[in-house]
Scaffold this motif. Structure first.
Motif, PDB file in Angstrom:
ATOM      1  N   VAL A  11     -24.218 -21.666   4.152  1.00 54.97           N
ATOM      2  CA  VAL A  11     -24.401 -21.308   2.738  1.00 54.97           C
ATOM      3  C   VAL A  11     -23.878 -19.911   2.451  1.00 54.97           C
ATOM      4  O   VAL A  11     -22.928 -19.722   1.675  1.00 54.97           O
ATOM      5  N   PHE A  12     -24.484 -18.911   3.106  1.00 46.40           N
ATOM      6  CA  PHE A  12     -24.119 -17.532   2.776  1.00 46.40           C
ATOM      7  C   PHE A  12     -22.754 -17.152   3.354  1.00 46.40           C
ATOM      8  O   PHE A  12     -22.032 -16.345   2.764  1.00 46.40           O
ATOM      9  N   LYS A  20     -20.380 -18.566   0.861  1.00 44.86           N
ATOM     10  CA  LYS A  20     -20.407 -17.723  -0.349  1.00 44.86           C
ATOM     11  C   LYS A  20     -19.559 -16.466  -0.142  1.00 44.86           C
ATOM     12  O   LYS A  20     -18.829 -16.037  -1.041  1.00 44.86           O
ATOM     13  N   THR A  41     -27.259 -27.948   3.250  1.00 47.77           N
ATOM     14  CA  THR A  41     -26.492 -26.697   3.180  1.00 47.77           C
ATOM     15  C   THR A  41     -25.105 -26.948   2.610  1.00 47.77           C
ATOM     16  O   THR A  41     -24.576 -26.127   1.855  1.00 47.77           O
ATOM     17  N   MET A  75     -25.397 -27.309  -1.031  1.00 45.53           N
ATOM     18  CA  MET A  75     -25.626 -25.983  -1.611  1.00 45.53           C
ATOM     19  C   MET A  75     -24.297 -25.246  -1.766  1.00 45.53           C
ATOM     20  O   MET A  75     -24.053 -24.582  -2.779  1.00 45.53           O
ATOM     21  N   THR A  76     -23.414 -25.361  -0.787  1.00 45.88           N
ATOM     22  CA  THR A  76     -22.121 -24.675  -0.880  1.00 45.88           C
ATOM     23  C   THR A  76     -21.256 -25.269  -1.982  1.00 45.88           C
ATOM     24  O   THR A  76     -20.492 -24.559  -2.636  1.00 45.88           O
ATOM     25  N   VAL A 126     -22.508 -23.659  -5.043  1.00 51.79           N
ATOM     26  CA  VAL A 126     -22.030 -22.265  -5.099  1.00 51.79           C
ATOM     27  C   VAL A 126     -20.603 -22.233  -5.641  1.00 51.79           C
ATOM     28  O   VAL A 126     -20.277 -21.461  -6.542  1.00 51.79           O
ATOM     29  N   ASP A 185     -27.134 -17.926  -8.369  1.00 50.56           N
ATOM     30  CA  ASP A 185     -27.471 -16.714  -7.616  1.00 50.56           C
ATOM     31  C   ASP A 185     -28.987 -16.556  -7.491  1.00 50.56           C
ATOM     32  O   ASP A 185     -29.490 -16.042  -6.483  1.00 50.56           O
ATOM     33  N   LYS A 228     -31.096 -19.059  -7.237  1.00 47.24           N
ATOM     34  CA  LYS A 228     -31.469 -19.979  -6.162  1.00 47.24           C
ATOM     35  C   LYS A 228     -31.156 -19.371  -4.791  1.00 47.24           C
ATOM     36  O   LYS A 228     -31.952 -19.475  -3.845  1.00 47.24           O
ATOM     37  N   LEU A 229     -29.988 -18.736  -4.684  1.00 46.42           N
ATOM     38  CA  LEU A 229     -29.592 -18.128  -3.410  1.00 46.42           C
ATOM     39  C   LEU A 229     -30.525 -16.981  -3.034  1.00 46.42           C
ATOM     40  O   LEU A 229     -30.850 -16.803  -1.848  1.00 46.42           O
ATOM     41  N   TYR A 231     -32.595 -16.797   0.351  1.00 47.68           N
ATOM     42  CA  TYR A 231     -32.458 -15.662   1.274  1.00 47.68           C
ATOM     43  C   TYR A 231     -33.816 -15.033   1.545  1.00 47.68           C
ATOM     44  O   TYR A 231     -34.126 -14.649   2.681  1.00 47.68           O
TER      45      TYR A 231
END
Length: 627
Positions: free
Chosen positions: A394-395, A398, A430, A433-434, A437, A588, A590-591, A595
């Motif tokens: 995910v991150f 991002k 995940t 989720m991407t 994003v 953002d 949600k992210l 996190y």
């Protein structure tokens, strides 16, 4: 036979072989002329004395020098006796004919030998030279066949079958005794290269059992996919190990090689209709970057991309070994002239989780096109450590997307998965989720075109079911399946990479492309076929054991349901979702929540629940959950 092979391998033989063969041929010519001379003189049995004059000596020297020169002209010493055939018969015959004509002219000028003596000597020498070669070939064949105890059948009695039989008997690589052919179009009993057609291909199981056959060779040079599939299925259902003859074009010469039947042959995958001009339009002479370049999909993407002659290919991965080996592969191909030497190759060890490093990379190298294939993908491992899947998938993604937008990358294509459809596991969640994003990024003022490409399992990728089954069969079993009824979609690695490149051309407004994976495959049937192909009987010689679904694993993937909600692109195998409406601010938020969760706790259940909750509000997910 081993003793002869040892002689052949000696440096003395390899260095002086041609000279030895030429010397033997000259001895045969000399002996033929001597024999004919003695025969013409009744072997001097009438009491006459043999007088060897200077003219006779000069004549014999001329004969030997002539044969030496003509033999070298026709390359008769260079032919391998093991493979003596019609061309060698003609070559030796022409050599003898030339020598005969020249000798007849010579003897008429010098008044040395009677013409009949010349003709008889040359014919005799030709017969002996040819006889020795043919006898050697038969002796060599006999010695090789002594140890051919295993019996084989060749499927196809045409050109391919004939070539296959010759390939089997020409050396020790395939130490089998061919009992005959099977062919649907040639009558039973027809002889092809000395071997009989024993029946049709539908009779393969019965004929193989009756003749004690343990090996099958499929050798049909021209066949449509439907018939090929039928033949492979018939062979796979026998207890014989099956191999297939494939034609290749290497170094500008057509050749054949024999492979095991691959599971790809059984699955009958589509032929990808690539529009190379469209792909070349956005890759040619561009700076192209692939993240996760050392992985199965990433490395194949690089192999496909380099064919379109980018200006620079940048390969990024955190695994230094796979990255190093990939670059070495390309360097070898460049030296061999298989790929352009003008493509600049760059390998970089960078973790996508390092946000600053990704931004530095984009700033310094300024890629035009980015393919994002870096991800953690193994479902059970991600269930055990969901925080790692989130940080990386995910991150990390991002970071790549934000860096691409910040530095005006023209095109960004992300690899997704069918597990992102209505996800029940961490890995699929995940990936979903991407996708969100990517679709949430505000790119109105940016030239970037983005897309995600979803597909199912790829055959032969590291850790996938095919190599696992192969290793289990090699060890004698058991072959383990999670559930006897589980089904999965499969695609070959090259096919997936090619469709990703094609989908990249259609990228525009953060679409999600879905690849047509064909029909789902029952994993149990896959295991049974692989055991058959290895020459074993499933459940009797190799056990198939059910071990239960792994955490987060589905019985059925839902790619087909997704295709129903898509519309087809110009490529019949690529479908597209319309972009969903989700704001960057909402995403953002949600992210930030996600996190905060992984920062405060290591509770895997809590992290997974939070992840699934955050994607629950996704319109696509909601529509499926409401069904």
């Amino acid at each position: 036979m081993k003793g002869m092979d040892t002689i052949y391998q000696t440096k003395l033989y390899q260095k002086y072989r041609n000279a030895i063969i030429m010397l033997l041929d000259l001895v045969i010519v000399f002996s033929s002329y001597v024999f004919t001379f003695f025969m013409d003189n009744n072997f001097f049995l009438d009491g006459r004395l043999l007088h060897i004059t200077h003219l006779i000596i000069y004549g014999m020297i001329f004969v030997l020098v002539l044969h030496l020169g003509v033999g070298m002209l026709f390359s008769t010493p260079k032919t391998l006796w093991t493979y003596t055939g019609p061309q060698d018969v003609i070559r030796i015959g022409l050599s003898s004919l030339v020598c005969m004509v020249i000798m007849l002219i010579f003897t008429q000028t010098m008044h040395l030998f009677h013409p009949s003596l010349i003709i008889i000597s040359e014919i005799l020498a030709y017969i002996i030279q040819l006889a020795i070669r043919l006898l050697y070939r038969e002796f060599h064949q006999y010695m090789m066949n002594v140890d051919r105890s295993e019996k084989a059948l060749v499927i196809g009695a045409g050109n391919g079958g004939y070539m296959m039989v010759n390939e089997i008997y020409r050396g020790t690589q395939y130490p089998y005794n061919v009992v005959g052919y099977l062919d649907d179009y040639k009558p039973k009993g027809t002889l092809v290269g000395g071997k009989k057609v024993l029946g049709t291909i539908d009779e393969v199981d019965r004929i193989a059992k009756e003749n004690g056959v343990t090996r099958l060779f499929i050798a049909i040079s021209r066949i449509d996919e439907q018939n090929k599939q039928r033949i492979i299925e018939l062979c796979a259902n026998t207890s014989c190990i099956t191999k297939i003859m494939r034609f290749s074009l290497e170094n500008e010469h057509e050749g054949i090689h024999v492979d095991e039947i691959q599971i790809e042959d059984l699955l009958n995958r589509h032929t990808v209709d690539l529009k190379t001009e469209e792909i070349g339009a956005y890759l040619n002479d561009q700076v192209v970057c692939v993240t996760g370049a050392g992985g199965s999909i990433g490395s194949e993407l690089c192999r496909q991309i380099i064919r379109f002659a980018p200006k620079r290919l940048i390969m990024i991965d955190i695994n230094e070994n796979t990255l190093y080996m990939l670059k070495q592969e390309f360097m070898r191909k460049a030296r061999a002239g298989e790929i352009s030497q003008n493509v600049e190759l760059v390998s970089l060890i960078i973790s996508i989780r390092e946000r600053e490093e990704m931004f530095k990379f984009m700033r310094d190298y300024k890629p035009d096109v980015v393919y994002h294939a870096a991800a953690h993908k193994h479902v059970p491992l991600m269930e055990d450590r969901p925080m790692e899947a989130i940080r990386n998938n995910v991150f990390g993604t991002k970071n790549v997307i934000d860096a691409c937008i910040a530095y005006d990358v023209k095109r960004f294509i992300m690899i997704s998965t069918d597990k992102a459809v209505n996800p029940t596991n961490v890995m699929g969640a995940t990936k979903r989720m991407t996708e969100l994003v990517m679709q949430s990024r505000n790119v109105k003022d940016s030239p970037i075109k983005m897309a995600a490409v979803r597909f199912g399992n790829v055959l032969g990728s590291s850790g996938s079911v095919i190599p696992i089954f192969k290793e289990q069969i090699r060890q004698g079993g058991p072959v383990t399946v999670t559930d006897y009824n589980i089904q999965r979609y499969f695609m070959t690695i090259p096919e997936a990479a090619q469709l990703v490149l094609q989908a990249g051309y259609y990228a525009n407004q953060s679409e999600i492309f879905v690849l047509d994976m064909g029909k789902p495959v029952k994993i149990l049937e896959l295991a049974e076929k692989m055991i058959h192909l290895a020459g074993y009987k499933p459940y009797e010689e190799i056990e198939i054991k059910e071990v239960g679904l792994r955490p987060g694993e589905k019985m059925f993937e839902e790619l087909a349901l997704e295709i129903e909600k898509c519309h087809r692109t110009d490529n019949r195998l690529i479908f597209v979702h319309e972009p969903i409406q989700i704001t960057q601010e909402e995403m953002d938020r949600k992210l930030d929540e996600l996190y905060e969760t992984i920062s405060k706790t290591d509770d895997t259940a809590l992290i997974k629940a939070k992840l699934l909750t955050l994607i629950k509000d996704d319109p696509q997910t909601m529509s499926k959950r409401g069904q």
